[in-house]
Design a protein around this motif. Structure first.
Motif, PDB file in Angstrom:
ATOM      1  N   SER A 170       6.828   5.195  -1.717  1.00  0.00           N
ATOM      2  CA  SER A 170       5.486   4.676  -1.973  1.00  0.00           C
ATOM      3  C   SER A 170       4.385   5.723  -1.894  1.00  0.00           C
ATOM      4  CB  SER A 170       5.182   3.527  -1.018  1.00  0.00           C
ATOM      5  OG  SER A 170       5.258   3.993   0.315  1.00  0.00           O
ATOM      6  N   SER A 171       4.653   6.860  -1.292  1.00  0.00           N
ATOM      7  CA  SER A 171       3.617   7.890  -1.211  1.00  0.00           C
ATOM      8  C   SER A 171       3.717   8.922  -2.341  1.00  0.00           C
ATOM      9  CB  SER A 171       3.681   8.594   0.151  1.00  0.00           C
ATOM     10  OG  SER A 171       4.919   9.248   0.308  1.00  0.00           O
ATOM     11  N   ASP A 172       4.707   8.772  -3.223  1.00  0.00           N
ATOM     12  CA  ASP A 172       4.860   9.678  -4.354  1.00  0.00           C
ATOM     13  C   ASP A 172       3.814   9.383  -5.438  1.00  0.00           C
ATOM     14  OD1 ASP A 172       6.978  10.950  -3.162  1.00  0.00           O
ATOM     15  OD2 ASP A 172       8.512   9.864  -4.276  1.00  0.00           O
ATOM     16  N   THR A 173       3.697  10.300  -6.393  1.00  0.00           N
ATOM     17  CA  THR A 173       2.762  10.137  -7.500  1.00  0.00           C
ATOM     18  C   THR A 173       3.168   8.938  -8.353  1.00  0.00           C
ATOM     19  OG1 THR A 173       2.381  12.511  -7.544  1.00  0.00           O
ATOM     20  CG2 THR A 173       1.756  11.280  -9.514  1.00  0.00           C
ATOM     21  N   CYS A 215       0.860  -1.188   0.000  1.00  0.00           N
ATOM     22  CA  CYS A 215       0.000   0.000   0.000  1.00  0.00           C
ATOM     23  C   CYS A 215       0.897   1.240   0.000  1.00  0.00           C
ATOM     24  CB  CYS A 215      -0.926   0.000   1.212  1.00  0.00           C
ATOM     25  SG  CYS A 215      -0.084   0.318   2.774  1.00  0.00           S
ATOM     26  N   ALA A 216       0.295   2.392   0.058  1.00  0.00           N
ATOM     27  CA  ALA A 216       1.051   3.646  -0.020  1.00  0.00           C
ATOM     28  C   ALA A 216       1.780   4.005   1.278  1.00  0.00           C
ATOM     29  CB  ALA A 216       0.117   4.788  -0.414  1.00  0.00           C
ATOM     30  N   LYS A 217       1.554   3.261   2.367  1.00  0.00           N
ATOM     31  CA  LYS A 217       2.223   3.593   3.637  1.00  0.00           C
ATOM     32  C   LYS A 217       3.731   3.349   3.577  1.00  0.00           C
ATOM     33  CE  LYS A 217      -0.386   1.120   6.361  1.00  0.00           C
ATOM     34  NZ  LYS A 217      -1.009   0.528   7.542  1.00  0.00           N
ATOM     35  N   GLY A 218       4.163   2.352   2.835  1.00  0.00           N
ATOM     36  CA  GLY A 218       5.598   2.095   2.681  1.00  0.00           C
ATOM     37  C   GLY A 218       6.299   1.639   3.944  1.00  0.00           C
ATOM     38  N   CYS A 219       5.679   0.769   4.709  1.00  0.00           N
ATOM     39  CA  CYS A 219       6.229   0.342   6.003  1.00  0.00           C
ATOM     40  C   CYS A 219       7.639  -0.245   5.922  1.00  0.00           C
ATOM     41  CB  CYS A 219       5.289  -0.671   6.659  1.00  0.00           C
ATOM     42  SG  CYS A 219       3.657   0.009   7.015  1.00  0.00           S
ATOM     43  N   ALA A 220       7.927  -1.019   4.887  1.00  0.00           N
ATOM     44  CA  ALA A 220       9.221  -1.700   4.806  1.00  0.00           C
ATOM     45  C   ALA A 220      10.371  -0.760   4.458  1.00  0.00           C
ATOM     46  CB  ALA A 220       9.165  -2.825   3.781  1.00  0.00           C
TER      47      ALA A 220
END
Length: 194
Positions: free
Chosen positions: A151-154, A122-127
């Motif tokens: 992961s949160s970029d466009t 998902c967009a959170k990018g936890c890893a």
């Protein structure tokens, strides 16, 4: 560093768990190898791995564990970060662990150049909250693509994992940006008459 080495005259066998995860079956195989090589204890490493001190280093067979663990420094799985993804994470829409293994295999020539990838459910990018050379962001069962970002970029493109793997195959020769450029749309102006 994964592999067999020596530290202060002591043989050391280090391995990392791919994507920081190890199955029960893989750990059982590791226990059997540890018994064979005379390593009575496991030590955890800061790289999500395990260190064994074998009394019989000549019995170490890296290939016996290569499917389950990272046993060499050039393993492309070291260059790919991933989260748990679906179905283990409610926010993930893609099976990131399975897909990350496929990405790592296709990413091998780029990893050899020092590039890194991130497969996020998902967009959170936890890893990997920071940027990667290639970021795949799970969205509605497919992956959004980010080149040189997080992961949160466009997202520049959204594709199924099969298309991402196919484009990665081209990336070694044409570069990531070219391989993942959105396809141009031909609405008939460039076609030759039949």
């Amino acid at each position: 560093m994964p592999g067999l080495s020596s530290h202060g005259g002591q043989p050391v066998f280090a391995l990392d768990a791919p994507f920081g995860r190890c199955t029960v079956e893989a750990f059982e195989r590791l226990i059997a190898v540890a018994e064979t090589i005379g390593a009575p204890e496991f030590r955890l490493s800061p790289t999500r791995g395990i260190v064994l001190l074998p009394s019989h280093p000549e019995r170490v067979r890296l290939a016996d564990l290569a499917a389950d663990f990272i046993t060499t420094a050039d393993d492309p799985r070291r260059a790919v970060a991933t989260c748990t993804g679906a179905p283990a994470c409610a926010s993930g829409s893609t099976p990131t662990l399975r897909d990350a293994a496929r990405v790592a295999d296709a990413f091998r020539p780029l990893a050899a150049r020092g590039l890194v990838a991130h497969v996020s459910g998902c967009a959170k990018g936890c890893a990997k909250p920071g940027p990667a050379d290639l970021t795949l962001v799970g969205r509605e069962g497919q992956y959004g693509i980010v080149i040189g970002g997080n992961s949160s970029d466009t997202l520049s493109l959204q594709v199924p994992i099969e298309a991402a793997i196919e484009r990665l195959g081209r990336a070694a020769s044409v570069g990531l940006a070219a391989a993942f450029a959105p396809a141009s749309i031909d609405i008939g102006r460039n076609r030759r008459p039949a």
